[in-house]
Structure formats: structure tokens, C-alpha cells
Motif scaffolding. Structure first.
Motif, PDB file in Angstrom:
ATOM      1  N   ARG A  36       4.100  11.881   3.638  1.00  0.00           N
ATOM      2  CA  ARG A  36       5.134  11.145   2.894  1.00  0.00           C
ATOM      3  C   ARG A  36       4.681  10.817   1.474  1.00  0.00           C
ATOM      4  O   ARG A  36       5.457  10.923   0.522  1.00  0.00           O
ATOM      5  N   ILE A  37       3.424  10.427   1.319  1.00  0.00           N
ATOM      6  CA  ILE A  37       2.886  10.096  -0.006  1.00  0.00           C
ATOM      7  C   ILE A  37       2.873  11.335  -0.884  1.00  0.00           C
ATOM      8  O   ILE A  37       3.315  11.292  -2.043  1.00  0.00           O
TER       9      ILE A  37
ATOM     10  N   SER B  35       4.266   0.410   3.694  1.00  0.00           N
ATOM     11  CA  SER B  35       3.832  -0.804   3.002  1.00  0.00           C
ATOM     12  C   SER B  35       2.843  -0.429   1.900  1.00  0.00           C
ATOM     13  O   SER B  35       2.227   0.646   1.941  1.00  0.00           O
ATOM     14  N   VAL B  36       2.683  -1.302   0.930  1.00  0.00           N
ATOM     15  CA  VAL B  36       1.710  -1.063  -0.136  1.00  0.00           C
ATOM     16  C   VAL B  36       0.307  -0.924   0.466  1.00  0.00           C
ATOM     17  O   VAL B  36      -0.479  -0.095   0.020  1.00  0.00           O
TER      18      VAL B  36
ATOM     19  N   ALA C 236       1.100   2.808  -6.419  1.00  0.00           N
ATOM     20  CA  ALA C 236       1.154   2.548  -4.981  1.00  0.00           C
ATOM     21  C   ALA C 236       2.420   1.775  -4.620  1.00  0.00           C
ATOM     22  O   ALA C 236       3.043   2.045  -3.591  1.00  0.00           O
ATOM     23  N   GLY C 237       2.801   0.830  -5.464  1.00  0.00           N
ATOM     24  CA  GLY C 237       4.018   0.072  -5.212  1.00  0.00           C
ATOM     25  C   GLY C 237       5.259   0.946  -5.239  1.00  0.00           C
ATOM     26  O   GLY C 237       6.158   0.794  -4.409  1.00  0.00           O
ATOM     27  N   GLU C 238       5.304   1.866  -6.186  1.00  0.00           N
ATOM     28  CA  GLU C 238       6.447   2.786  -6.280  1.00  0.00           C
ATOM     29  C   GLU C 238       6.467   3.747  -5.090  1.00  0.00           C
ATOM     30  O   GLU C 238       7.530   4.024  -4.529  1.00  0.00           O
TER      31      GLU C 238
ATOM     32  N   VAL D 216      -1.865   4.489 -11.656  1.00  0.00           N
ATOM     33  CA  VAL D 216      -0.835   5.530 -11.534  1.00  0.00           C
ATOM     34  C   VAL D 216      -1.503   6.772 -10.967  1.00  0.00           C
ATOM     35  O   VAL D 216      -2.536   7.208 -11.442  1.00  0.00           O
ATOM     36  N   TRP D 217      -0.887   7.332  -9.941  1.00  0.00           N
ATOM     37  CA  TRP D 217      -1.422   8.483  -9.210  1.00  0.00           C
ATOM     38  C   TRP D 217      -0.541   9.707  -9.409  1.00  0.00           C
ATOM     39  O   TRP D 217       0.653   9.592  -9.620  1.00  0.00           O
TER      40      TRP D 217
END
Length: 90
Positions: free
Chosen positions: A29-30, A52-53, A42-44, A86-87
Motif C-alpha cells: 500500500r505504501i 496509521s502514521v 508519512a502523514g500523507e 518526504v519520501w
């Protein structure tokens, strides 16, 4: 991967086995979210995936160690947005 000790009760052994399955599901999913959006915090990622975060924050370093994601760099520093790194997918 075994997430339980030999001395743990059977319930812990079962939970450890399920954690491996959850991790795979979370990772998929990530990575899908990052493929769609290119760069996310991570929040986005949590908002997009419904995770969850905490779940996202646990998986990102694992994905990074496998060379699947990386932190976006800006002028030699980790790029931050709303307090989160940011990833991006590699």
C-alpha cells in the motif's frame, strides 16, 4: 522472519506470524501510494492508504533498507513538510 521468542506463549507466536503478513500488506500500500503521488510524508501516506502514521513510520525504514524508498534530499538535507520527512519510491 520470526517475531517471537521460544519462551513466548502461543498467542505471541501467532501474533508474530501475522505481523509478517501485515508488513507485506502495508508495504504494498505504501509503495502504491508513492508510485501514484511521487513524494509524500508519512502523514500523507497514512491518509491515502488508511494506515496509521505509526504503521507507515515503522515500514518506511524497512523499505529504505531494501532500497525501495528514500528520503527526498534538498540542498544536502532531508526535505521536511509539516514536520515529516518526504519520501519517494526508488
Amino acid at each position: 522472519m520470526n517475531n517471537a521468542r521460544a519462551s513466548d506463549p502461543i498467542t505471541s507466536v501467532i501474533a508474530g506470524e501475522r505481523a509478517v503478513l501485515f508488513a507485506r500488506y502495508h508495504n504494498v500500500r505504501i509503495l502504491a501510494a508513492l508510485d501514484d503521488e511521487k513524494s509524500l510524508t508519512a502523514g500523507e501516506i497514512a491518509r491515502i492508504t488508511g494506515l496509521s502514521v505509526e504503521q507507515v513510520c515503522r515500514r518506511l525504514p524497512e523499505l529504505q533498507a531494501r532500497g525501495q524508498v528514500q528520503v527526498v534530499q534538498f540542498e544536502g538535507e532531508d526535505l521536511l513538510r509539516n514536520g515529516y520527512r518526504v519520501w519517494e519510491a526508488v
